[in-house]
Enzyme design. Structure first.
Site, PDB file in Angstrom:
ATOM      1  N   THR A   1       0.376  -1.020   0.217  1.00  0.00           N
ATOM      2  CA  THR A   1       0.247   0.019  -0.504  1.00  0.00           C
ATOM      3  C   THR A   1       0.775   1.192  -0.252  1.00  0.00           C
ATOM      4  OG1 THR A   1      -1.840  -1.197   1.170  1.00  0.00           O
ATOM      5  CG2 THR A   1      -2.240   1.289   1.778  1.00  0.00           C
ATOM      6  N   GLY A   2       0.281   2.357  -0.605  1.00  0.00           N
ATOM      7  CA  GLY A   2       1.089   3.451  -0.711  1.00  0.00           C
ATOM      8  C   GLY A   2       1.701   3.840  -2.383  1.00  0.00           C
ATOM      9  N   SER A   3       2.203   5.048  -2.602  1.00  0.00           N
ATOM     10  CA  SER A   3       1.994   5.805  -3.376  1.00  0.00           C
ATOM     11  C   SER A   3       3.261   4.944  -4.551  1.00  0.00           C
ATOM     12  CB  SER A   3       2.232   7.297  -3.704  1.00  0.00           C
ATOM     13  OG  SER A   3       4.037   7.243  -2.785  1.00  0.00           O
TER      14      SER A   3
ATOM     15  N   ALA B   1       7.577   1.906   2.118  1.00  0.00           N
ATOM     16  CA  ALA B   1       8.365   2.246   4.050  1.00  0.00           C
ATOM     17  C   ALA B   1       8.198   3.517   4.302  1.00  0.00           C
ATOM     18  CB  ALA B   1       9.774   1.435   3.681  1.00  0.00           C
ATOM     19  N   ASP B   2       8.124   4.152   4.890  1.00  0.00           N
ATOM     20  CA  ASP B   2       9.060   5.602   5.290  1.00  0.00           C
ATOM     21  C   ASP B   2       9.286   5.980   5.417  1.00  0.00           C
ATOM     22  OD1 ASP B   2       5.612   6.335   4.732  1.00  0.00           O
ATOM     23  OD2 ASP B   2       5.574   4.948   6.991  1.00  0.00           O
TER      24      ASP B   2
ATOM     25  N   LYS C   1       7.322   1.967   9.009  1.00  0.00           N
ATOM     26  CA  LYS C   1       5.846   1.635   7.836  1.00  0.00           C
ATOM     27  C   LYS C   1       4.701   2.230   8.351  1.00  0.00           C
ATOM     28  CE  LYS C   1       5.782  -1.867   5.475  1.00  0.00           C
ATOM     29  NZ  LYS C   1       5.122  -0.658   4.206  1.00  0.00           N
TER      30      LYS C   1
ATOM     31  N   GLY D   1       0.707   5.287   5.402  1.00  0.00           N
ATOM     32  CA  GLY D   1      -0.222   5.404   5.134  1.00  0.00           C
ATOM     33  C   GLY D   1      -1.535   4.764   5.537  1.00  0.00           C
TER      34      GLY D   1
ATOM     35  N   GLU E   1      -0.229  -4.844   6.336  1.00  0.00           N
ATOM     36  CA  GLU E   1       0.814  -5.619   6.076  1.00  0.00           C
ATOM     37  C   GLU E   1       1.838  -6.120   6.772  1.00  0.00           C
ATOM     38  OE1 GLU E   1       1.993  -1.215   5.794  1.00  0.00           O
ATOM     39  OE2 GLU E   1       1.523  -0.750   3.672  1.00  0.00           O
TER      40      GLU E   1
ATOM     41  N   LYS F   1      14.172   7.976   1.160  1.00  0.00           N
ATOM     42  CA  LYS F   1      13.694   6.194   2.385  1.00  0.00           C
ATOM     43  C   LYS F   1      14.727   6.406   3.347  1.00  0.00           C
ATOM     44  CE  LYS F   1       9.224   7.536   1.643  1.00  0.00           C
ATOM     45  NZ  LYS F   1       8.224   6.633   0.499  1.00  0.00           N
TER      46      LYS F   1
HETATM   47  O1  DER Z   1       2.023   3.063   5.160  1.00  0.00           O
HETATM   48  C1  DER Z   1       2.928   2.017   4.665  1.00  0.00           C
HETATM   49  O2  DER Z   1       3.146   1.506   5.407  1.00  0.00           O
HETATM   50  C2  DER Z   1       3.178   2.623   3.410  1.00  0.00           C
HETATM   51  O3  DER Z   1       4.020   1.869   2.786  1.00  0.00           O
HETATM   52  C3  DER Z   1       4.190   3.813   3.296  1.00  0.00           C
HETATM   53  O4  DER Z   1       5.258   3.076   4.564  1.00  0.00           O
HETATM   54  C4  DER Z   1       4.833   4.321   1.839  1.00  0.00           C
HETATM   55  O5  DER Z   1       4.126   5.063   1.397  1.00  0.00           O
HETATM   56  P1  DER Z   1       4.678   6.135  -0.034  1.00  0.00           P
HETATM   57  O6  DER Z   1       4.791   4.924  -0.791  1.00  0.00           O
HETATM   58  O7  DER Z   1       3.502   6.782  -0.634  1.00  0.00           O
HETATM   59  O8  DER Z   1       5.615   6.866   0.677  1.00  0.00           O
END
Ligand code: DER
Length: 205
Positions: A7-9, A65-66, A76, A79, A85, A103
């Site tokens: 999940t995430g961009s 990941a953040d 993480k 989002g 996850e 990151k």
């Molecule tokens: O919420 C999450 O775990 C997402 O994977 C996040 O950690 C990364 O989101 P991004 O790719 O939009 O920065």
């Protein structure tokens, strides 16, 4: 293969490419999504989806990941999807994290640690975290209402400063009654693919 779709961009790029390969190359996979948002995208792309509960093992999870450190430990949950996850990652033979060059960090902690909390325990966990950290913030939606996860739970973003012992912190937070998941992913990630201006760097554990 059985794939866990992150999940995430950034993970969305991988999901879209998997969708392209399913439709254009008849890639034979089944998949499970780590959020309602990713599930909706996967359905729109024609990726065969099944609930995570149908699987005892996954072959591969691709997720974002953040923050991620040189030992491939990550924060993480930016989002709000870290509960599902972490389940998918824990069930997976391999987990590959895809990130951009913002990151990787030397030490975790610049990014506030997302902690998913059942509403019944919100006040208790807020107080217990405040005794452990400097600042705890209830994540809000743009309209000012509390953000709700796919589990209809809240997210507290906790600023610890530099996290010198992620293992100990992870154990202490997970032990708090009412915590559903925290965003520390330790000994769960096998590989990180870092997007750079001129290509990618791959680091493996
Ligand atoms: O919420 C999450 O775990 C997402 O994977 C996040 O950690 C990364 O989101 P991004 O790719 O939009 O920065």
């Amino acid at each position: 293969m059985v794939l866990g779709l992150g999940t995430g961009s950034t993970a969305t790029y991988a999901v879209r490419e998997i969708g392209r390969r399913v439709s254009e190359e008849s890639l034979l996979i089944s998949a499970t999504a780590t959020s309602a948002a990713t599930g909706a995208l996967a359905v729109a792309l024609g990726i065969p989806l099944r609930p995570m509960g149908d699987f005892s093992k996954l072959d591969l999870v691709i997720d974002g990941a953040d923050e991620i450190d040189p030992s491939l430990r990550a924060i993480k949950g930016g989002g709000g999807a870290h509960f599902r996850e972490k389940i998918a990652v824990a069930a997976s033979r391999r987990t590959i994290i895809v990130v951009d060059s913002s990151k990787p960090v030397e030490t975790l902690g610049k990014f506030a640690l997302p902690i998913e909390v059942h509403p019944f325990a919100l006040g208790l966990v807020q107080r217990q975290l405040q005794r452990m950290v400097a600042t705890v913030t209830l994540r809000l939606k743009p309209d000012g209402a509390p953000f709700l996860t796919d589990q209809q739970a809240y997210v507290l973003d906790a600023k610890f400063g530099t996290i010198s012992d992620p293992v100990d912190l992870a154990m202490r937070i997970q032990a708090l009654p009412g915590v559903l998941a925290h965003g520390l992913f330790i000994d769960l990630i096998h590989e990180v693919v870092i997007g750079l201006e001129d290509g990618v760097r791959v680091e493996k554990r």
